[in-house]
Scaffold this motif. Structure first.
Motif, PDB file in Angstrom:
ATOM      1  N   GLU A  10       0.847  -1.188   0.000  1.00  0.00           N
ATOM      2  CA  GLU A  10       0.000   0.000   0.000  1.00  0.00           C
ATOM      3  C   GLU A  10       0.879   1.234   0.000  1.00  0.00           C
ATOM      4  OE1 GLU A  10      -3.233   0.338  -0.189  1.00  0.00           O
ATOM      5  OE2 GLU A  10      -3.485  -1.816  -0.384  1.00  0.00           O
ATOM      6  N   ASP A  69      -8.328  12.728   7.298  1.00  0.00           N
ATOM      7  CA  ASP A  69      -9.009  12.501   6.034  1.00  0.00           C
ATOM      8  C   ASP A  69      -9.664  13.782   5.544  1.00  0.00           C
ATOM      9  OD1 ASP A  69      -8.211   9.950   6.318  1.00  0.00           O
ATOM     10  OD2 ASP A  69     -10.122   9.223   7.101  1.00  0.00           O
ATOM     11  N   LYS A 127       1.887  11.068  -2.999  1.00  0.00           N
ATOM     12  CA  LYS A 127       1.062  10.610  -4.116  1.00  0.00           C
ATOM     13  C   LYS A 127      -0.033  11.646  -4.338  1.00  0.00           C
ATOM     14  CE  LYS A 127      -2.026   6.873  -5.588  1.00  0.00           C
ATOM     15  NZ  LYS A 127      -2.620   5.574  -5.217  1.00  0.00           N
ATOM     16  N   TYR A 137      -3.525  12.401  -6.583  1.00  0.00           N
ATOM     17  CA  TYR A 137      -4.549  11.706  -7.352  1.00  0.00           C
ATOM     18  C   TYR A 137      -5.784  12.595  -7.432  1.00  0.00           C
ATOM     19  CZ  TYR A 137      -5.506  10.611  -2.455  1.00  0.00           C
ATOM     20  OH  TYR A 137      -5.708  10.702  -1.110  1.00  0.00           O
ATOM     21  N   GLU A 195     -10.151  13.163  -7.830  1.00  0.00           N
ATOM     22  CA  GLU A 195     -11.287  12.741  -7.007  1.00  0.00           C
ATOM     23  C   GLU A 195     -11.813  11.370  -7.397  1.00  0.00           C
ATOM     24  OE1 GLU A 195     -14.809  15.048  -9.496  1.00  0.00           O
ATOM     25  OE2 GLU A 195     -13.955  15.997  -7.713  1.00  0.00           O
ATOM     26  N   ASP A 196     -11.435  10.894  -8.591  1.00  0.00           N
ATOM     27  CA  ASP A 196     -11.830   9.545  -9.008  1.00  0.00           C
ATOM     28  C   ASP A 196     -10.802   8.503  -8.604  1.00  0.00           C
ATOM     29  OD1 ASP A 196     -14.171  10.505 -10.206  1.00  0.00           O
ATOM     30  OD2 ASP A 196     -13.077  10.999 -12.064  1.00  0.00           O
ATOM     31  N   GLY A 197      -9.732   8.924  -7.934  1.00  0.00           N
ATOM     32  CA  GLY A 197      -8.691   7.996  -7.505  1.00  0.00           C
ATOM     33  C   GLY A 197      -7.604   7.741  -8.528  1.00  0.00           C
ATOM     34  N   GLU A 198      -7.692   8.427  -9.676  1.00  0.00           N
ATOM     35  CA  GLU A 198      -6.677   8.223 -10.712  1.00  0.00           C
ATOM     36  C   GLU A 198      -5.376   8.921 -10.299  1.00  0.00           C
ATOM     37  OE1 GLU A 198      -5.890   9.085 -15.475  1.00  0.00           O
ATOM     38  OE2 GLU A 198      -7.881   9.386 -14.583  1.00  0.00           O
ATOM     39  N   ARG A 199      -4.286   8.177 -10.348  1.00  0.00           N
ATOM     40  CA  ARG A 199      -2.999   8.721  -9.912  1.00  0.00           C
ATOM     41  C   ARG A 199      -2.473   9.734 -10.919  1.00  0.00           C
ATOM     42  NH1 ARG A 199       1.550   4.408  -8.852  1.00  0.00           N
ATOM     43  NH2 ARG A 199       1.142   4.052 -11.065  1.00  0.00           N
ATOM     44  N   GLN A 227      -5.964  15.613  -4.920  1.00  0.00           N
ATOM     45  CA  GLN A 227      -5.782  15.356  -3.492  1.00  0.00           C
ATOM     46  C   GLN A 227      -4.397  14.762  -3.268  1.00  0.00           C
ATOM     47  OE1 GLN A 227      -9.233  13.210  -1.832  1.00  0.00           O
ATOM     48  NE2 GLN A 227     -10.334  13.734  -3.729  1.00  0.00           N
ATOM     49  N   LYS A 247      -4.197  12.263   4.063  1.00  0.00           N
ATOM     50  CA  LYS A 247      -4.692  11.659   2.837  1.00  0.00           C
ATOM     51  C   LYS A 247      -6.030  12.289   2.473  1.00  0.00           C
ATOM     52  CE  LYS A 247      -7.096   7.704   4.910  1.00  0.00           C
ATOM     53  NZ  LYS A 247      -7.234   6.234   4.902  1.00  0.00           N
ATOM     54  N   ASP A 248      -6.358  12.189   1.196  1.00  0.00           N
ATOM     55  CA  ASP A 248      -7.615  12.751   0.683  1.00  0.00           C
ATOM     56  C   ASP A 248      -7.727  14.240   1.005  1.00  0.00           C
ATOM     57  OD1 ASP A 248      -8.163  10.198  -0.138  1.00  0.00           O
ATOM     58  OD2 ASP A 248      -9.450   9.725   1.573  1.00  0.00           O
TER      59      ASP A 248
END
Length: 288
Positions: free
Chosen positions: A146, A166, A197, A199, A201-205, A227, A256-257
């Motif tokens: 992770e 968060d 990292k 990314y 809002e859709d989680g795409e890096r 984020q 994170k986020d």
């Protein structure tokens, strides 16, 4: 009668050999086996120049008395002579030539047999295997762990889910310099080595790297809800169009986020010192 002749020939040969030096005896035995000096060097793993020095009696060219005797014994074993006899005679020859004090043998010490030394290719092979294992571990670590597992905060730092923030940041916004625009360019500059990292809002890096001190990353203007995840928010300087804004977090917190668009950074607090969720900044739960 034939047996008596053979015995006489053997005695005569031994008598002749006794008149020879150790080098002559070794060379004679080598030639009887149709071997050259290179063959002996390969078998014993003794440098050829040392073997030649033993054959010519040039003891001063050898690394020392102990090594000279050890080399001669190995040579003798290879050509089928008695290593005890060769060793004893070589000591006498070295004494006669004034080499009795030339690194004398230590009591109870036996020189290592050079033929037992592992060949160099084994060392190279072991080194290559170690390198392959290290590369394999790094690849596995990159692909299967992770992202938070990469964050190294030292021996005393242990991050748990309860220690992450968060999407909520502490403190107030005090931009340094001209007031930045909520559509400005956000730039992250590493002040120390730090992994992060980025990314959407859709989680795409969008970006992931361990940055060195001085490295910069500018958030793309068209990124959708960018984020950040990092364990060292204090190691990043955040600017909007060159104007420095408040740090993303403290050294002992993984974040994170957390939104890092210009609008999200400027909206973290309102002029009255409240966060975007309406709670006073001074009362944020820092033990989450």
């Amino acid at each position: 009668m034939a047996e008596e002749n053979d015995a006489e020939e053997i005695e005569q040969e031994n008598a002749e050999l006794n008149l020879h030096s150790v080098g002559d005896m070794l060379r004679h035995a080598r030639e009887q086996k149709n071997l050259n000096i290179e063959d002996i060097a390969k078998t014993t793993r003794i440098p050829q120049r040392h073997l030649e020095s033993i054959e010519t009696g040039d003891f001063a060219a050898l690394p020392g008395r102990t090594y000279a005797i050890g080399f001669a014994k190995s040579y003798a074993r290879t050509v089928g002579l008695s290593e005890v006899t060769i060793g004893s005679q070589l000591r006498e020859e070295m004494d006669d030539q004034g080499h009795s004090a030339y690194e004398p043998e230590t009591s109870g010490y036996a020189p290592a047999n050079p033929s037992n030394i592992p060949p160099k290719y084994l060392a190279w092979t072991a080194g290559g295997i170690a390198a392959v294992l290290l590369i394999g571990f790094l690849v596995w670590r990159t692909l299967f762990l992770e992202p938070a597992d990469f964050i190294d905060e030292g021996p005393e730092a242990e991050f748990t889910e309860s220690e992450t923030i968060d999407g909520t940041l502490e403190g107030t916004i005090d931009p340094v310099g001209p007031t930045p625009s909520d559509t400005g360019t956000v730039t992250l500059t590493a002040t120390e080595t730090v992994w992060l990292k980025i990314y959407d809002e859709d989680g795409e890096r969008l970006f992931e790297k361990e940055m060195s001190a001085g490295e910069q990353y500018s958030v793309p203007a068209d990124a959708k809800g960018p984020q950040i995840l990092t364990g060292r928010p204090d190691a990043l300087t955040v600017t909007i169009d060159g104007a420095v804004v408040a740090p993303l977090g403290t050294a002992d917190r993984t974040i994170k986020d957390v939104g890092i668009s210009a609008a999200a950074l400027l909206a973290r607090t309102d002029p009255g010192g409240s966060t975007t969720n309406g709670e006073p900044a001074s009362e944020l739960d820092t033990t989450q």
